[in-house]
Scaffold this motif. Structure first.
Motif, PDB file in Angstrom:
ATOM      1  N   HIS A  53       0.834  -1.214   0.000  1.00  0.00           N
ATOM      2  CA  HIS A  53       0.000   0.000   0.000  1.00  0.00           C
ATOM      3  C   HIS A  53       0.868   1.264   0.000  1.00  0.00           C
ATOM      4  O   HIS A  53       0.557   2.240  -0.679  1.00  0.00           O
ATOM      5  CB  HIS A  53      -0.894   0.020   1.246  1.00  0.00           C
ATOM      6  N   PHE A  56       2.201   3.076  -3.147  1.00  0.00           N
ATOM      7  CA  PHE A  56       1.320   3.933  -3.946  1.00  0.00           C
ATOM      8  C   PHE A  56       1.193   5.339  -3.351  1.00  0.00           C
ATOM      9  O   PHE A  56       0.341   6.112  -3.782  1.00  0.00           O
ATOM     10  CB  PHE A  56      -0.076   3.301  -4.056  1.00  0.00           C
ATOM     11  N   GLN A  57       2.009   5.668  -2.351  1.00  0.00           N
ATOM     12  CA  GLN A  57       1.826   6.923  -1.631  1.00  0.00           C
ATOM     13  C   GLN A  57       2.713   8.058  -2.139  1.00  0.00           C
ATOM     14  O   GLN A  57       2.753   9.128  -1.542  1.00  0.00           O
ATOM     15  CB  GLN A  57       2.077   6.697  -0.130  1.00  0.00           C
ATOM     16  N   LEU A  62       7.118  11.875  -7.831  1.00  0.00           N
ATOM     17  CA  LEU A  62       5.658  11.802  -7.949  1.00  0.00           C
ATOM     18  C   LEU A  62       5.013  12.053  -6.588  1.00  0.00           C
ATOM     19  O   LEU A  62       5.251  11.310  -5.628  1.00  0.00           O
ATOM     20  CB  LEU A  62       5.232  10.419  -8.459  1.00  0.00           C
ATOM     21  N   LYS A  64       1.971  12.240  -3.781  1.00  0.00           N
ATOM     22  CA  LYS A  64       0.870  11.312  -3.476  1.00  0.00           C
ATOM     23  C   LYS A  64      -0.287  11.542  -4.446  1.00  0.00           C
ATOM     24  O   LYS A  64      -0.653  12.681  -4.717  1.00  0.00           O
ATOM     25  CB  LYS A  64       0.405  11.533  -2.035  1.00  0.00           C
ATOM     26  N   GLN A 122      -2.482   4.705   5.617  1.00  0.00           N
ATOM     27  CA  GLN A 122      -2.589   3.394   4.984  1.00  0.00           C
ATOM     28  C   GLN A 122      -2.772   2.275   6.009  1.00  0.00           C
ATOM     29  O   GLN A 122      -3.356   1.237   5.690  1.00  0.00           O
ATOM     30  CB  GLN A 122      -1.398   3.129   4.063  1.00  0.00           C
TER      31      GLN A 122
END
Lengths: 426, 448
Positions: A53, A56-57, A62, A64, A122
């Motif tokens: 998880h 993807f944070q 990039l 969040k 998360q």
């Protein structure tokens, strides 16, 4: 289907597989990290999945939320999942967005950006995932999460709950996150697989461009997770307060999927003879003829596919039935069918099962992300990505071993029987 | 060695395109529309046969549930066991199920076996024998399924919303009781099949590694033995009357629940309405993708839920815009407040140009990728042709998406996502959640 398969390895140790199929303008990327539930130490149950998880944070370049926006905004889909021996991330996109997916995967392999706030967020999300799939769901987690693994295995690595306890999840810290990343997310511990409309040389060049400058570090040595043979049948039961009717799981230890591949393939055939669909022996007997059960099925490692785990692993036969009083009759019927298979199966009975398995395998490869994910598993665990196109041949070759494997591996001494008692209002 | 990774985020490449390829589209002499498309990435073929059942009445869910199972339990020519073996022998699989719109038969298998698969489908749909010795067993299986479904909070919540959106209509589809399933006799199933399972108006989609014209021809032959039926056809299903909005919050009490299942919905435009593409983009930006507002708020900011989503529930005669979230019991009211806030924001201010572009490419890309998969394309085309649309709808839909700007999307959102027009259902522990929910709206509690 004979896609062209190319492999390569970067200087930092990252393995690359490209399966080229230009028939549609679609491409998929899968990244397999060689870490899963089995690598979690006591006190850290659920950490591999929580880490999935966290990937993807956000990452170095990039913020969040940007990865989902970029991938979906290209017209693509993405997801990730965690298994005993792997954590997998994948995208499937229009062919022109291949570079974008590689950029996103490389950025988080280089440096995920995980904060206290994201970690707490998360942990809360994972607890909701456990509530919706397990705690608030009749039959939730049965039998793969907390029922069969502790019966079939004696070591913590193999027996513990891979979703994790709330206590362990709450205890996860940023230091744990950094340590886990440093240990397990090295390029040399990963495989990047590309499937679909991508020319081999160009695709390998693109992987080189995006991942090539990630510093190499040593892949962790994989410890042995081997277990001794079972010393006899094991049994347990538990009450599911939400389930209106009982369920039964028979878990069998199976041959080493890699070290004893031929016998493992024979195990797949035995499982299909027993419980794959409405032509199977157990469906015909338990459901159609004796009416002891509503349905019966087979699950590998308690989960989806026979081809994602290393040794040790197991097969579960799962039965839903109306009345606990029928348990012994069902177990006896299962044993009778296994004995019949052990006594000898004709080629004419195996041919339909092979035809069915072959079609099911092709059906799985109908989508490019499924092709990338399965080929990635075969590269990660066997160094043989082409096996994805050769599986039917291996299953066919294992046919002569079916009787022997049924006798030896499907004997009661090699299994655990778990009953889920109905605690809910019928 | 490399020259260093590119610093900028790569361009997403050309806009995804939907290429349907050659389509064969014809009717058999008995009125079955057959649509076939070639897809050759794996050596399989997928078939979807859909039979409209007419108006099944609001309480005939029992017959629907049993019909699918009993079709596979045996035909005039073979027992259920022999049928299963015949299907497996050629590496095929066949399934059957029914809902208020259709009886659906799904089959797949090696492309080289297309004719045999078609013949098996034809046999199953045309001459089921409803064997007496199997009725009791199948009835018992359905009764057990019904009990399991009644215990599943996700299914209970979805059904509770349907009851509000389609009152008195077969689409409400209340769960039959196990007792009513056990009472259903063989005679009523035989009659149900004879009266309603007829070729006229049925549709068959074939997608796979096959020549489309050959597939259409083979389908005509294989389905030729399906009797067109004597006596009047069952009355057609009528559109559900417009559903009034239930004011307040309907709480379905589930003692001890550790989560609440929130469902919010309103009837909306369906595929036949010119505003459908705009509504699809509004729903996608609102909660139809991971990069949507609903996910950003409920999951990624607040951690209230794992997988919240919104979408369009497309029935043949009535669509509904729906929102769902399974949330921890202790945050039920907070989560509902956030959902209603996001709905209101979307209904009053619409989408940003960035959201429009992301949603447009996402929806187009998903359709484009699905149209490159045999199974997914078969599913999409089956829905379309059963809904009296042409396969080219996929290309038209993509073109319309490409032309939209933010204004029609905002209008669609204002029509279908305004909280004042939507019905709210919560399945959860009323003893715990009602006080906090009462700060948002009137609450009515019913038993589960």
């Amino acid at each position: 289907m004979g896609a062209e398969v190319e492999t390569s390895i970067l200087a930092n140790g990252l393995r690359v597989v490209v399966l080229t199929d230009m028939s549609a303008p679609v491409v998929a990327v899968a990244v397999h990290y060689d870490v899963g539930f089995r690598s979690e130490p006591p006190g850290s149950t659920g950490f591999a999945h929580l880490f999935e998880h966290l990937m993807f944070q956000g990452s170095e370049r990039l913020a969040k939320g940007e990865l989902p926006r970029l991938i979906q905004g290209s017209g693509g889909i993405f997801n990730g999942f965690t298994r005993p021996d792997a954590t997998v991330y994948f995208e499937q996109l229009p062919a022109g967005a291949l570079e974008l997916a590689l950029f996103c995967e490389a950025d988080r392999m280089r440096a995920p950006r995980i904060t206290e706030e994201n970690l707490a967020n998360q942990i809360a999300v994972v607890k909701e995932e456990i509530r919706v799939n397990v705690l608030n769901q009749p039959y939730g987690g049965f039998p793969w999460l907390t029922d069969l693994p502790p019966l079939l295995f004696d070591t913590f690595a193999n027996a513990h709950n891979g979703y994790g306890s709330f206590e362990d999840l709450d205890g996860a810290s940023l230091e744990d996150v950094q340590r886990f990343f440093d240990s397990y997310y090295a390029p040399a511990n990963a495989v990047v697989t590309i499937a679909g409309a991508a020319a081999p040389d160009a695709a390998i060049g693109a992987v080189e461009r995006h991942f090539g400058d990630i510093p190499g570090r040593r892949a962790p040595a994989r410890p042995s997770f081997a277990e001794g043979v079972l010393d006899g049948e094991r049994r347990a039961e538990r009450v599911d307060a939400l389930a209106p009717l009982p369920a039964l799981a028979l878990g069998y230890r199976v041959p080493d999927p890699i070290g004893d591949e031929e016998r493992y393939c024979a195990t797949v055939l035995v499982a299909s003879l027993l419980a794959n669909g409405s032509a199977s022996r157990l469906f015909d007997r338990l459901v159609r003829r004796d009416r002891l059960a509503a349905d019966v099925g087979a699950m590998w490692g308690g989960l989806d596919s026979a081809w994602t785990s290393r040794d040790p692993t197991y097969l579960a036969l799962v039965v839903h039935y109306p009345d606990e009083g029928l348990t012994d009759r069902i177990v006896s019927a299962v044993d009778a069918e296994i004995e019949a298979i052990a006594a000898g199966i004709s080629v004419s009975e195996l041919e339909p099962v092979l035809a069915q398995l072959t079609s099911e395998h092709w059906m799985q490869l109908d989508s490019k992300y499924a092709l990338a994910v399965q080929a990635g598993f075969f590269e990660q665990q066997r160094g043989r990505p082409r096996l994805v196109f050769e599986l039917a041949d291996h299953l066919t070759a294992a046919a002569p071993l079916v009787g022997e494997v049924a006798a030896e591996w499907f004997a009661p001494r090699n299994r655990a029987v778990c009953t889920l008692l109905a605690g809910g209002a019928p | 060695m490399t020259t260093g990774a590119p610093r900028g985020v790569p361009d997403p490449g050309p806009y995804p395109s939907i290429v349907l390829g050659d389509v064969s589209d014809a009717r058999t002499k008995d009125g079955v529309r057959v649509v076939a498309v070639r897809r050759s990435q794996v050596p399989l073929v997928h078939l979807r046969l859909q039979v409209p059942l007419g108006d099944v009445g609001p309480r005939d869910g029992t017959a629907l549930r049993l019909l699918g199972k009993m079709l596979l339990a045996g035909t005039g020519g073979r027992s259920g066991s022999e049928m299963a073996a015949a299907v497996q022998r050629i590496g095929a699989s066949v399934d059957a199920s029914a809902d208020a719109d259709h009886l659906s038969l799904t089959a797949s298998g090696p492309a080289g076996r297309l004719v045999e698969i078609l013949e098996l489908l034809g046999e199953i749909v045309a001459s089921p024998s409803f064997p007496r010795d199997q009725v009791e067993g199948e009835r018992e299986r359905v009764a057990q399924e019904v009990l399991q479904e009644a215990s599943d909070p996700v299914a209970v919540a979805t059904r509770a919303l349907w009851g509000e959106l389609y009152p008195g209509h077969p689409y409400a589809d209340p769960l039959p009781s196990a007792a009513s399933v056990r009472r259903t006799g063989r005679t009523s199933l035989v009659r149900f099949h004879a009266e309603r399972v007829r070729p006229a108006g049925s549709t068959l989609v074939v997608v796979g590694d096959v020549d489309p014209d050959v597939a259409v021809g083979a389908a005509g032959g294989a389905l030729g033995g399906w009797p067109s039926g004597s006596g009047a056809a069952a009355p057609a299903l009528g559109s559900p009357r417009p559903a009034g909005r239930r004011s307040g919050i309907l709480v379905v009490h589930r003692p001890g629940a550790v989560q609440s299942n929130i469902r919010i919905g309103a009837r909306c435009e369906g595929r036949h309405d010119p505003a459908f593409p705009a509504l699809m983009l509004a729903m996608t930006a609102f909660g139809g993708s991971f990069s949507s507002r609903l996910v950003a708020n409920l999951r990624e900011r607040n951690g209230y839920t794992y997988s919240p989503r919104a979408g369009i529930d497309e029935r043949r005669l009535a669509a509904a815009a729906t929102v769902r979230a399974e949330v921890s019991t202790d945050v039920t009211a907070k989560a509902l407040a956030e959902i209603r806030y996001e709905l209101a924001r979307m209904a009053t201010a619409g989408v940003t140009p960035e959201e429009l572009e992301t949603s447009r490419r996402y929806v187009t890309g998903v359709v484009a990728m699905a149209s490159a998969s045999q199974a997914a394309l078969a599913g999409m085309l089956a829905d379309l042709v059963a809904d009296d649309l042409d396969p080219s709808y996929l290309e038209v839909f993509a073109r319309e998406l490409a032309e939209l700007d933010t204004e029609p999307v905002a209008k669609a959102a204002a029509r279908s996502l305004a909280p004042v027009g939507m019905t709210t259902v919560v399945v959860g522990d009323a003893d715990v959640v009602v006080d906090a929910l009462s700060t948002l709206d009137h609450v009515q509690v019913v038993g589960s």
